[in-house]
Design an enzyme around this catalytic site. Structure first.
Site, PDB file in Angstrom:
ATOM      1  N   HIS A 141     -38.397   7.731 -22.076  1.00 56.70           N
ATOM      2  CA  HIS A 141     -37.622   8.963 -22.255  1.00 56.70           C
ATOM      3  C   HIS A 141     -36.160   8.665 -21.971  1.00 56.70           C
ATOM      4  O   HIS A 141     -35.803   8.196 -20.889  1.00 56.70           O
ATOM      5  CB  HIS A 141     -38.134  10.037 -21.293  1.00 56.70           C
ATOM      6  CG  HIS A 141     -37.428  11.343 -21.416  1.00 56.70           C
ATOM      7  ND1 HIS A 141     -37.459  12.105 -22.561  1.00 56.70           N
ATOM      8  CD2 HIS A 141     -36.652  12.021 -20.530  1.00 56.70           C
ATOM      9  CE1 HIS A 141     -36.748  13.210 -22.377  1.00 56.70           C
ATOM     10  NE2 HIS A 141     -36.249  13.179 -21.144  1.00 56.70           N
ATOM     11  N   LYS A 162     -28.324  14.166 -20.604  1.00 61.73           N
ATOM     12  CA  LYS A 162     -28.305  12.941 -21.413  1.00 61.73           C
ATOM     13  C   LYS A 162     -27.836  13.231 -22.843  1.00 61.73           C
ATOM     14  O   LYS A 162     -26.970  12.534 -23.389  1.00 61.73           O
ATOM     15  CB  LYS A 162     -29.697  12.300 -21.446  1.00 61.73           C
ATOM     16  CG  LYS A 162     -30.239  11.910 -20.087  1.00 61.73           C
ATOM     17  CD  LYS A 162     -31.574  11.213 -20.184  1.00 61.73           C
ATOM     18  CE  LYS A 162     -32.672  12.102 -20.739  1.00 61.73           C
ATOM     19  NZ  LYS A 162     -32.961  13.251 -19.870  1.00 61.73           N
ATOM     20  N   ASP A 180     -34.043  11.467 -26.897  1.00 58.76           N
ATOM     21  CA  ASP A 180     -35.308  11.922 -26.312  1.00 58.76           C
ATOM     22  C   ASP A 180     -36.337  10.805 -26.152  1.00 58.76           C
ATOM     23  O   ASP A 180     -36.779  10.521 -25.050  1.00 58.76           O
ATOM     24  CB  ASP A 180     -35.908  13.089 -27.107  1.00 58.76           C
ATOM     25  CG  ASP A 180     -37.052  13.750 -26.350  1.00 58.76           C
ATOM     26  OD1 ASP A 180     -36.884  13.992 -25.141  1.00 58.76           O
ATOM     27  OD2 ASP A 180     -38.095  14.002 -26.962  1.00 58.76           O
ATOM     28  N   ARG A 246     -19.823   1.240  -4.650  1.00 58.03           N
ATOM     29  CA  ARG A 246     -18.441   1.563  -4.994  1.00 58.03           C
ATOM     30  C   ARG A 246     -17.653   0.334  -5.440  1.00 58.03           C
ATOM     31  O   ARG A 246     -16.516   0.459  -5.887  1.00 58.03           O
ATOM     32  CB  ARG A 246     -17.750   2.205  -3.780  1.00 58.03           C
ATOM     33  CG  ARG A 246     -18.421   3.500  -3.343  1.00 58.03           C
ATOM     34  CD  ARG A 246     -17.729   4.140  -2.170  1.00 58.03           C
ATOM     35  NE  ARG A 246     -16.373   4.573  -2.501  1.00 58.03           N
ATOM     36  CZ  ARG A 246     -15.573   5.192  -1.638  1.00 58.03           C
ATOM     37  NH1 ARG A 246     -16.002   5.456  -0.409  1.00 58.03           N
ATOM     38  NH2 ARG A 246     -14.359   5.547  -2.008  1.00 58.03           N
TER      39      ARG A 246
END
Length: 314
Positions: A141, A162, A180, A246
């Site tokens: 997915h 998304k 999808d 980071r």
């Protein structure tokens, strides 16, 4: 993982082969492995470890060996070969079997084909093509987008954004591969290729609007049928208690079908422009492949600066 097979009729069409046994229905013949076999020892009568499930290719050397046998020996050698439930036989390099061999092919229901291409060139072509057609495949997915030539697989929980991110990327000139459902095929130990199911190709679902046809709305330059998967972006809800990377000194990976792909976890919160972040991640990944890593460069500068300070103290 899906178990795949290939209809022989598709191979004949793709490789432009001539069918010497039209009586046999090629639609019913299936190929289950991309590997091939040249029956050298088998034509002499040695069938130990014979890979009979593979496509069998008879080149000029094997053909001339058969031609040097007398008729009865040739028929016996060929019958012992085709009687072992092989998927098909392909003659290459302008060779073509005689009627006595074709009769044996028909007798045992083995499609016999031929091509004018040289054996080596044909073998390279058919192996490459069948590796793609019979590659192991899974469905996941997500959304696959071509961003600056990098295949970016965007994943995350349903409703996290998304498709909206993909739509913004399309508006910015990038290409949609699939929304999808992403069908991932392992075409080699280093390459994964993503594609869309036929039924949903070029469509995007937007909650509150419905289904849109990207190819119709934005043109053919906005879509692509397949693309390699070069990196994964995992969207997740922002968690203030979680520590996020980071610096990016060490790459993280996710795995599909045994292949590792670089993966970035991207926390979502209001105000973050996902499209720009995905673009930047794609360009940064491309830059790393070209040999430059910004995080490592920063680390080197910091180390050099600390070294200078230590020298000053001394």
């Amino acid at each position: 993982m899906q178990t795949k097979y290939l209809k022989l009729s598709k191979l004949v069409e793709a490789m432009n082969l001539r069918n010497l046994t039209p009586e046999i229905d090629l639609e019913e013949c299936r190929i289950t492995t991309p590997e091939i076999n040249r029956p050298a020892l088998q034509l002499t009568g040695y069938f130990e470890h014979f890979a009979n499930e593979r496509v069998q290719i008879i080149g000029y050397v094997e053909f001339t060996y058969l031609e040097h046998l007398d008729l009865e020996q040739r028929k016996a050698a060929y019958e012992a070969f085709v009687s072992r439930e092989i998927p098909c036989v392909i003659f290459t390099t302008l060779t073509q079997p005689g009627e006595e061999l074709l009769e044996l092919s028909k007798k045992y229901g083995v499609p016999t084909l031929c091509t004018d291409k040289s054996t080596s060139a044909f073998m390279a072509e058919i192996i490459r093509w069948m590796n793609v057609q019979l590659a192991p495949t899974i469905s996941v997915h997500g959304v696959l987008v071509d961003v600056f030539g990098e295949g970016v697989l965007i994943m995350g929980e349903s409703g996290i954004g998304k498709s909206e991110a993909a739509l913004e990327l399309i508006k910015r000139g990038h290409r949609l591969v699939t929304d999808d459902v992403v069908e991932i095929s392992k075409v080699s130990d280093a390459t994964l290729v993503g594609s869309a199911p036929d039924i949903t190709r070029h469509f995007i679902e937007l909650r509150g609007i419905g289904i849109i046809d990207v190819k119709t709305l934005f043109g053919v330059e906005s879509v692509e049928n397949t693309h390699s998967i070069d990196m994964v972006i995992q969207l997740e809800e922002w968690d203030r208690d979680k520590e996020y990377d980071r610096l990016g000194l060490e790459d993280e990976y996710t795995e599909f079908l045994g292949n590792k792909v670089v993966c970035h976890s991207l926390p979502i919160r209001p105000g973050r422009n996902l499209a720009i972040i995905v673009e930047t991640a794609a360009v940064n990944h491309r830059q790393k492949k070209m040999g430059y890593n910004a995080a490592q460069e920063l680390y080197k500068r910091v180390q050099a600066n600390l070294a200078k300070k230590r020298e000053g103290l001394l």
